[in-house]
Design a protein around this motif. Structure first.
Motif, PDB file in Angstrom:
ATOM      1  N   ILE A  59       0.675  -1.248  -0.322  1.00 49.68           N
ATOM      2  CA  ILE A  59      -0.531  -0.040   0.065  1.00 49.68           C
ATOM      3  C   ILE A  59       1.184   0.915   0.131  1.00 49.68           C
ATOM      4  CG2 ILE A  59      -1.693   1.097   1.319  1.00 49.68           C
ATOM      5  CD1 ILE A  59      -2.160  -1.475   2.685  1.00 49.68           C
ATOM      6  N   ASP A  60       0.631   1.949  -0.947  1.00 47.40           N
ATOM      7  CA  ASP A  60       1.481   3.338  -1.174  1.00 47.40           C
ATOM      8  C   ASP A  60       0.654   4.302   0.054  1.00 47.40           C
ATOM      9  OD1 ASP A  60       2.253   2.089  -3.061  1.00 47.40           O
ATOM     10  OD2 ASP A  60       0.807   4.001  -4.400  1.00 47.40           O
ATOM     11  N   VAL A  61       1.814   4.461   0.872  1.00 52.16           N
ATOM     12  CA  VAL A  61       2.536   5.658   2.506  1.00 52.16           C
ATOM     13  C   VAL A  61       1.303   6.907   1.826  1.00 52.16           C
ATOM     14  CG1 VAL A  61       3.418   7.546   3.575  1.00 52.16           C
ATOM     15  CG2 VAL A  61       4.129   4.672   2.631  1.00 52.16           C
ATOM     16  N   GLU A  62       1.253   7.189   0.996  1.00 57.14           N
ATOM     17  CA  GLU A  62       0.151   8.739   0.502  1.00 57.14           C
ATOM     18  C   GLU A  62      -1.235   7.555   0.365  1.00 57.14           C
ATOM     19  OE1 GLU A  62       0.807   8.140  -4.448  1.00 57.14           O
ATOM     20  OE2 GLU A  62       1.970   9.167  -3.690  1.00 57.14           O
ATOM     21  N   LYS A  63      -1.051   6.920   0.323  1.00 59.79           N
ATOM     22  CA  LYS A  63      -3.154   6.572   0.108  1.00 59.79           C
ATOM     23  C   LYS A  63      -3.376   5.969   1.362  1.00 59.79           C
ATOM     24  CE  LYS A  63      -2.721   4.287  -4.411  1.00 59.79           C
ATOM     25  NZ  LYS A  63      -3.220   3.484  -5.067  1.00 59.79           N
ATOM     26  N   TRP A 102      -4.971 -13.767  -2.206  1.00 56.06           N
ATOM     27  CA  TRP A 102      -5.362 -13.253  -2.361  1.00 56.06           C
ATOM     28  C   TRP A 102      -5.076 -12.038  -3.203  1.00 56.06           C
ATOM     29  CZ3 TRP A 102      -5.498 -13.726   3.661  1.00 56.06           C
ATOM     30  CH2 TRP A 102      -6.282 -14.099   3.871  1.00 56.06           C
ATOM     31  N   VAL A 103      -5.457 -12.138  -4.431  1.00 56.06           N
ATOM     32  CA  VAL A 103      -4.953 -11.810  -5.558  1.00 56.06           C
ATOM     33  C   VAL A 103      -5.325 -10.128  -5.543  1.00 56.06           C
ATOM     34  CG1 VAL A 103      -4.436 -11.467  -7.960  1.00 56.06           C
ATOM     35  CG2 VAL A 103      -4.397 -13.636  -6.867  1.00 56.06           C
ATOM     36  N   PHE A 104      -4.501  -9.210  -5.976  1.00 54.46           N
ATOM     37  CA  PHE A 104      -5.265  -7.720  -6.163  1.00 54.46           C
ATOM     38  C   PHE A 104      -4.942  -6.400  -7.595  1.00 54.46           C
ATOM     39  CE2 PHE A 104      -3.835  -9.115  -2.056  1.00 54.46           C
ATOM     40  CZ  PHE A 104      -5.122  -7.982  -0.911  1.00 54.46           C
ATOM     41  N   GLN A 105      -5.588  -6.617  -8.217  1.00 54.68           N
ATOM     42  CA  GLN A 105      -5.813  -5.742  -9.675  1.00 54.68           C
ATOM     43  C   GLN A 105      -5.741  -5.415  -9.437  1.00 54.68           C
ATOM     44  OE1 GLN A 105      -5.292  -9.358 -12.398  1.00 54.68           O
ATOM     45  NE2 GLN A 105      -4.494  -9.038 -13.300  1.00 54.68           N
ATOM     46  N   ILE A 135     -12.190  -4.545   0.833  1.00 51.91           N
ATOM     47  CA  ILE A 135     -12.097  -2.805   1.738  1.00 51.91           C
ATOM     48  C   ILE A 135     -11.260  -2.532   1.288  1.00 51.91           C
ATOM     49  CG2 ILE A 135     -12.765  -2.003   3.324  1.00 51.91           C
ATOM     50  CD1 ILE A 135     -13.721  -3.778   4.927  1.00 51.91           C
ATOM     51  N   LEU A 136      -9.636  -2.612   1.420  1.00 46.52           N
ATOM     52  CA  LEU A 136      -8.440  -2.323   1.328  1.00 46.52           C
ATOM     53  C   LEU A 136      -8.572  -2.522   0.210  1.00 46.52           C
ATOM     54  CD1 LEU A 136      -6.935  -4.001   4.331  1.00 46.52           C
ATOM     55  CD2 LEU A 136      -7.804  -1.521   4.189  1.00 46.52           C
ATOM     56  N   SER A 137      -8.905  -3.834  -1.170  1.00 45.18           N
ATOM     57  CA  SER A 137      -7.777  -3.769  -2.426  1.00 45.18           C
ATOM     58  C   SER A 137      -7.497  -2.236  -3.511  1.00 45.18           C
ATOM     59  CB  SER A 137      -9.176  -4.690  -3.048  1.00 45.18           C
ATOM     60  OG  SER A 137     -10.198  -4.718  -3.454  1.00 45.18           O
ATOM     61  N   PRO A 138      -8.932  -1.852  -3.071  1.00 47.20           N
ATOM     62  CA  PRO A 138      -8.603  -0.397  -4.159  1.00 47.20           C
ATOM     63  C   PRO A 138      -7.488   0.497  -3.854  1.00 47.20           C
ATOM     64  CG  PRO A 138     -11.458  -0.290  -3.800  1.00 47.20           C
ATOM     65  CD  PRO A 138      -9.369  -0.977  -2.753  1.00 47.20           C
ATOM     66  N   PHE A 139      -7.325   0.541  -2.342  1.00 44.85           N
ATOM     67  CA  PHE A 139      -5.714   0.834  -2.283  1.00 44.85           C
ATOM     68  C   PHE A 139      -4.894   0.075  -2.234  1.00 44.85           C
ATOM     69  CE2 PHE A 139      -9.438   1.991   0.038  1.00 44.85           C
ATOM     70  CZ  PHE A 139      -9.596   3.265  -0.512  1.00 44.85           C
ATOM     71  N   VAL A 198      -7.350   4.612   3.399  1.00 43.88           N
ATOM     72  CA  VAL A 198      -7.519   3.383   4.252  1.00 43.88           C
ATOM     73  C   VAL A 198      -8.312   3.788   5.126  1.00 43.88           C
ATOM     74  CG1 VAL A 198      -6.574   1.747   4.632  1.00 43.88           C
ATOM     75  CG2 VAL A 198      -6.368   2.325   2.599  1.00 43.88           C
ATOM     76  N   LEU A 199      -7.812   4.612   5.775  1.00 41.56           N
ATOM     77  CA  LEU A 199      -8.519   4.846   7.182  1.00 41.56           C
ATOM     78  C   LEU A 199      -9.614   5.355   6.883  1.00 41.56           C
ATOM     79  CD1 LEU A 199      -5.094   6.091   9.300  1.00 41.56           C
ATOM     80  CD2 LEU A 199      -5.953   4.130   9.042  1.00 41.56           C
ATOM     81  N   THR A 200     -10.590   5.945   6.242  1.00 43.21           N
ATOM     82  CA  THR A 200     -11.226   6.924   6.304  1.00 43.21           C
ATOM     83  C   THR A 200     -12.256   5.715   5.397  1.00 43.21           C
ATOM     84  OG1 THR A 200     -10.407   8.975   5.440  1.00 43.21           O
ATOM     85  CG2 THR A 200     -12.693   9.155   4.576  1.00 43.21           C
ATOM     86  N   GLN A 201     -12.131   5.431   4.623  1.00 42.18           N
ATOM     87  CA  GLN A 201     -12.794   4.022   4.196  1.00 42.18           C
ATOM     88  C   GLN A 201     -13.377   2.515   5.208  1.00 42.18           C
ATOM     89  OE1 GLN A 201     -14.546   3.685   1.068  1.00 42.18           O
ATOM     90  NE2 GLN A 201     -15.749   2.288   1.359  1.00 42.18           N
TER      91      GLN A 201
END
Length: 133
Positions: free
Chosen positions: A14-18, A116-119, A94-98, A22-25
């Motif tokens: 997860i990029d630090v800038e995101k 668990w694949v993230f794409q 929930i986390l996958s968009p980030f 993540v926390l908001t979501q």
């Protein structure tokens, strides 16, 4: 739920800038859906989200994070620190968009293996095929 598992390999991050997104979501999801996640205190998790404490949030989700530099950007790499399978699939949706494209490969106590694949902002589960010569 409740099967022991260990992490084999992780290629996602997860990029630090995101992290604030993540926390908001997560906070929004907890407040709207009031989930009862195995091995996770959603009240503690919500409070950590409000306090913008990403590392504490991930630790409560049973994933330690390690700050690394990849492709000239700061990212957090996840490391499973739990013992048993909980509601990881729901949480990762929930986390996958980030999440950066990649996967987390797990091995269950019965020899089951999955990723668990993230794409492209989506998460799906992939199981291997075993072929005997």
């Amino acid at each position: 739920m409740g099967n022991c598992m260990v992490e084999c390999t992780t290629t996602t991050s997860i990029d630090v800038e995101k992290t604030k997104d993540v926390l908001t979501q997560l906070q929004k999801y907890i407040e709207e859906h009031k989930p009862n996640w195995g091995w996770v205190s959603t009240n503690y998790l919500r409070d950590a989200c409000i306090e913008n404490d990403f590392e504490r949030v991930m630790y409560e989700l049973r994933y330690a994070v390690e700050l690394q530099i990849q492709n000239n950007k700061k990212v957090y790499v996840l490391k499973f620190i739990g013992e048993k399978l909980g509601d990881d699939e729901e949480i990762f949706k929930i986390l996958s968009p980030f999440m950066n494209d990649g996967y987390i490969e797990m091995l269950g106590e019965d020899g089951d293996k999955w990723r668990w694949v993230f794409q492209s902002g989506e998460m799906y589960i992939k199981y291997p095929s075993v072929i005997w010569d």
